[in-house]
Scaffold this motif. Structure first.
Motif, mmCIF file in Angstrom:
data_model
loop_
_atom_site.group_PDB
_atom_site.id
_atom_site.type_symbol
_atom_site.label_atom_id
_atom_site.label_comp_id
_atom_site.label_asym_id
_atom_site.label_seq_id
_atom_site.Cartn_x
_atom_site.Cartn_y
_atom_site.Cartn_z
ATOM 1 N N MET A 354 1.473 -9.010 -1.439
ATOM 2 C CA MET A 354 1.967 -9.763 -0.289
ATOM 3 C C MET A 354 0.841 -10.128 0.670
ATOM 4 N N GLN A 355 -0.167 -9.261 0.789
ATOM 5 C CA GLN A 355 -1.306 -9.590 1.652
ATOM 6 C C GLN A 355 -2.084 -10.770 1.092
ATOM 7 N N ARG A 356 -2.276 -10.786 -0.216
ATOM 8 C CA ARG A 356 -2.965 -11.932 -0.835
ATOM 9 C C ARG A 356 -2.142 -13.198 -0.702
ATOM 10 N N CYS A 357 -0.827 -13.066 -0.845
ATOM 11 C CA CYS A 357 0.059 -14.226 -0.693
ATOM 12 C C CYS A 357 0.010 -14.757 0.730
ATOM 13 N N ALA A 358 0.025 -13.848 1.706
ATOM 14 C CA ALA A 358 -0.026 -14.274 3.107
ATOM 15 C C ALA A 358 -1.328 -14.997 3.411
ATOM 16 N N MET A 359 -2.432 -14.484 2.894
ATOM 17 C CA MET A 359 -3.726 -15.110 3.144
ATOM 18 C C MET A 359 -3.784 -16.510 2.556
ATOM 19 N N LEU A 360 -3.088 -16.732 1.445
ATOM 20 C CA LEU A 360 -3.033 -18.060 0.835
ATOM 21 C C LEU A 360 -2.467 -19.092 1.801
ATOM 22 N N HIS A 361 -1.598 -18.651 2.712
ATOM 23 C CA HIS A 361 -0.950 -19.555 3.660
ATOM 24 C C HIS A 361 -1.447 -19.342 5.092
ATOM 25 N N ASN A 362 -2.673 -18.799 5.217
ATOM 26 C CA ASN A 362 -3.302 -18.571 6.530
ATOM 27 C C ASN A 362 -2.489 -17.605 7.392
ATOM 28 N N ARG A 363 -1.931 -16.578 6.771
ATOM 29 C CA ARG A 363 -1.147 -15.586 7.481
ATOM 30 C C ARG A 363 -1.685 -14.189 7.166
ATOM 31 N N THR A 364 -1.276 -13.224 7.938
ATOM 32 C CA THR A 364 -1.572 -11.827 7.647
ATOM 33 C C THR A 364 -0.268 -11.069 7.472
ATOM 34 N N PHE A 365 -0.257 -10.111 6.548
ATOM 35 C CA PHE A 365 0.924 -9.284 6.281
ATOM 36 C C PHE A 365 0.520 -7.829 6.458
ATOM 37 N N ILE A 366 1.024 -7.196 7.502
ATOM 38 C CA ILE A 366 0.706 -5.807 7.801
ATOM 39 C C ILE A 366 2.014 -5.030 7.953
ATOM 40 N N SER A 367 2.071 -3.869 7.314
ATOM 41 C CA SER A 367 3.261 -3.021 7.420
ATOM 42 C C SER A 367 2.832 -1.563 7.332
ATOM 43 N N ASN A 368 3.525 -0.710 8.063
ATOM 44 C CA ASN A 368 3.248 0.727 8.000
ATOM 45 C C ASN A 368 4.274 1.469 7.157
ATOM 46 N N VAL A 369 5.033 0.753 6.331
ATOM 47 C CA VAL A 369 6.003 1.386 5.437
ATOM 48 C C VAL A 369 5.244 1.956 4.237
ATOM 49 N N PRO A 370 5.207 3.260 4.056
ATOM 50 C CA PRO A 370 4.362 3.847 3.005
ATOM 51 C C PRO A 370 4.796 3.511 1.586
ATOM 52 N N THR A 371 6.093 3.247 1.373
ATOM 53 C CA THR A 371 6.569 3.002 0.008
ATOM 54 C C THR A 371 6.056 1.682 -0.555
ATOM 55 N N LEU A 372 5.541 0.801 0.288
ATOM 56 C CA LEU A 372 5.015 -0.472 -0.213
ATOM 57 C C LEU A 372 3.752 -0.270 -1.048
ATOM 58 N N ASP A 373 3.123 0.900 -0.910
ATOM 59 C CA ASP A 373 1.943 1.191 -1.715
ATOM 60 C C ASP A 373 2.309 1.674 -3.110
ATOM 61 N N GLU A 374 3.589 1.886 -3.355
ATOM 62 C CA GLU A 374 4.042 2.358 -4.659
ATOM 63 C C GLU A 374 5.174 1.468 -5.172
ATOM 64 N N PRO A 375 4.872 0.197 -5.455
ATOM 65 C CA PRO A 375 5.913 -0.704 -5.964
ATOM 66 C C PRO A 375 6.251 -0.344 -7.410
ATOM 67 N N PRO A 376 7.296 -0.903 -7.965
ATOM 68 C CA PRO A 376 7.603 -0.660 -9.382
ATOM 69 C C PRO A 376 6.417 -1.036 -10.266
ATOM 70 N N GLU A 377 6.302 -0.345 -11.373
ATOM 71 C CA GLU A 377 5.190 -0.608 -12.295
ATOM 72 C C GLU A 377 5.148 -2.066 -12.715
ATOM 73 N N SER A 378 6.297 -2.661 -12.885
ATOM 74 C CA SER A 378 6.411 -4.074 -13.231
ATOM 75 C C SER A 378 7.809 -4.540 -12.874
ATOM 76 N N LEU A 379 7.985 -5.856 -12.867
ATOM 77 C CA LEU A 379 9.319 -6.401 -12.607
ATOM 78 C C LEU A 379 10.277 -5.995 -13.713
ATOM 79 N N ALA A 380 9.784 -5.938 -14.944
ATOM 80 C CA ALA A 380 10.631 -5.544 -16.076
ATOM 81 C C ALA A 380 11.136 -4.121 -15.914
ATOM 82 N N SER A 381 10.282 -3.217 -15.431
ATOM 83 C CA SER A 381 10.715 -1.821 -15.257
ATOM 84 C C SER A 381 11.795 -1.715 -14.191
#
Length: 471
Positions: A354-381
């Motif tokens: 999401m941070q890379r996506c935000a930068m693509l559109h001249n935005r910043t994405f910052i969150s202090n939610v810890p679970t965002l660092d552990e997303p699903p292994e893949s969309l399929a999973s």
């Protein structure tokens, strides 16, 4: 009902509005009390003068039911009494071009009447009609039959398409049905995107699918718009061109500034300064861009308020639909605002994506939610976690060959879903490429992408500037 007198004025018919008086309607599926309200709504529709043909002394359209209501319009089922007086070959499906089809001598041919609410702006109505006119000939798109106006009331006439409610069949779809659904949807998107049209509101309610026949059509272009390419890049991606409909990543004069802003934001977040969230008084100028669409189906670039949104936003919405079908969860996203919507997407793809996506559109994405660092292994999973029986064949006693065919088809469907839901719009698969994906690939869509001649006038503003040159 309202009838026309000899001098052309409308008089009230003394006929009762009692809910049992349903001989002239098709409302057996409705509760009795609901029929009364719908009938009164239909009587109001009969006051539009375009429904009556004074030279023949009869109503051109006989309205029998209300199909649905939306924010900007209501849609009614009607019969075209004058169907045989016009050449309708261009919009009739093949099976109904014979004298029989859906045509009944006493009632006429079934059509859908879309009544635009008078609160809609004239520019919005004109835009929808203009786009529908430009989309004639597109596959799996409901074509414009005609339209008429009575003072500030506009009626759009469209073909009637029999369909089933997505909520009743999306959990029952096997790979062949999923393939038929997505093929029809992506063919519609491919054709309208080739004409420079962004639908902006792709969702199951706007894609009418007949489960039995496996045929579907894209409808409701009330929010659609023509893509207008900016003269120069406004984000960290180039404007769309005919050869790159979703644009391409690029570096601009603002790239270093954006990268530094992202670096500083990450540093503050890691330092735990507690400045993650909304400012109580934000003096920064508001970003104005088109956010039209339905919650749960908006692409990340829409939520980030990218000023240069391409046809890729429709492809994302198609991917959300496929995700619902595979996961057996509808709706998948159900946020109440844009911030929650971004967090839902981040929960699937992780903070870094999401941070890379935000930068693509001249935005910043910052969150202090810890679970965002552990997303699903893949969309399929994640899909398999929501629907653990996805790989189970639908046949009661499948042969080894049928079981293997089902497993391979599911693998292909999962791969297509991941490509449709790429958070980076420039890397997201196009509708034309999706049709050539191994899950959907067929002879009709294996050819080269459609390249329309600017002199045909079908693409509107798309060809004013193409690949940096005036069209």
């Amino acid at each position: 009902m309202a009838v026309a007198s000899s001098d052309g004025e409308y008089e009230d018919d003394p006929e009762s509005y009692h809910s049992g008086d349903s001989e002239e309607y098709q409302m057996d599926h409705r509760p009795w009390l609901e029929r009364t309200a719908v009938k009164r709504d239909i009587q109001d529709l009969y006051t539009v003068k375009g429904l009556y043909n004074p030279s023949l002394g009869l109503y051109r359209y006989r309205v029998v039911d209300r199909l649905g209501e939306g924010t900007f319009s209501s849609v009614y089922l009607a019969y075209d009494s004058l169907h045989n007086l016009h050449n309708n070959v261009y919009w009739l499906p093949e099976e109904t071009k014979s004298p029989v089809g859906n045509l009944c001598v006493e009632t006429g041919h079934q059509v859908a009447l879309k009544k635009i609410l008078v609160t809609s702006s004239p520019e919005r109505v004109e835009n929808e009609l203009s786009i529908l006119e430009n989309l004639r000939g597109c596959r799996n798109v409901s074509p414009l039959v005609t339209a008429f106006r009575d003072d500030d009331q506009v009626i759009i006439v469209l073909p009637f398409h029999a369909c089933d409610d997505f909520r009743y069949f999306y959990r029952l779809m096997d790979p062949p049905k999923i393939r038929a659904y997505m093929t029809c949807l992506l063919r519609a998107l491919k054709d309208i995107h080739a004409r420079g049209i962004i639908h902006r509101d792709v969702k199951p309610a706007n894609f009418l699918f007949d489960y039995e026949s496996g045929h579907g059509v894209l409808v409701d272009f009330g929010l659609a718009e023509r893509y207008q390419s900016p003269r120069e890049a406004t984000c960290q991606h180039e404007p769309a061109t005919r050869s790159h409909l979703h644009g391409q990543r690029c570096r601009t004069d603002d790239t270093l500034t954006v990268e530094q802003a992202v670096y500083d934001a990450r540093k503050r977040s890691r330092a735990g300064e507690g400045k993650v969230g909304f400012r109580q008084e934000d003096a920064r100028p508001a970003v104005k861009t088109n956010r039209a669409g339905t919650r749960g189906f908006r692409a990340p670039e829409v939520l980030f308020k990218c000023p240069d949104q391409t046809v890729a936003i429709d492809v994302w919405s198609a991917g959300v639909i496929l995700l619902s079908i595979l996961s057996h969860k509808f709706p998948v996203f159900n946020s109440s605002d844009d911030v929650e919507a971004l967090m839902e997407i981040a929960a699937l793809f992780g903070r870094n994506s999401m941070q890379r996506c935000a930068m693509l559109h001249n935005r910043t994405f910052i969150s202090n939610v810890p679970t965002l660092d552990e997303p699903p292994e893949s969309l399929a999973s994640l899909i398999l976690r929501l629907n653990p029986h996805l790989y189970t064949p639908h046949q009661p006693d499948p042969t080894p060959e049928e079981a293997l065919e089902h497993i391979l088809a599911v693998d292909c469907a999962l791969d297509l879903c991941a490509k449709l839901l790429h958070v980076d719009s420039t890397r997201r698969i196009t509708a034309a490429q999706a049709l050539r994906h191994r899950f959907l690939g067929n002879a009709e869509d294996d050819g080269p992408d459609e390249q329309l001649d600017p002199t045909e006038g079908k693409c509107g503003l798309l060809h004013r500037w193409v690949d940096g040159q005036r069209g």
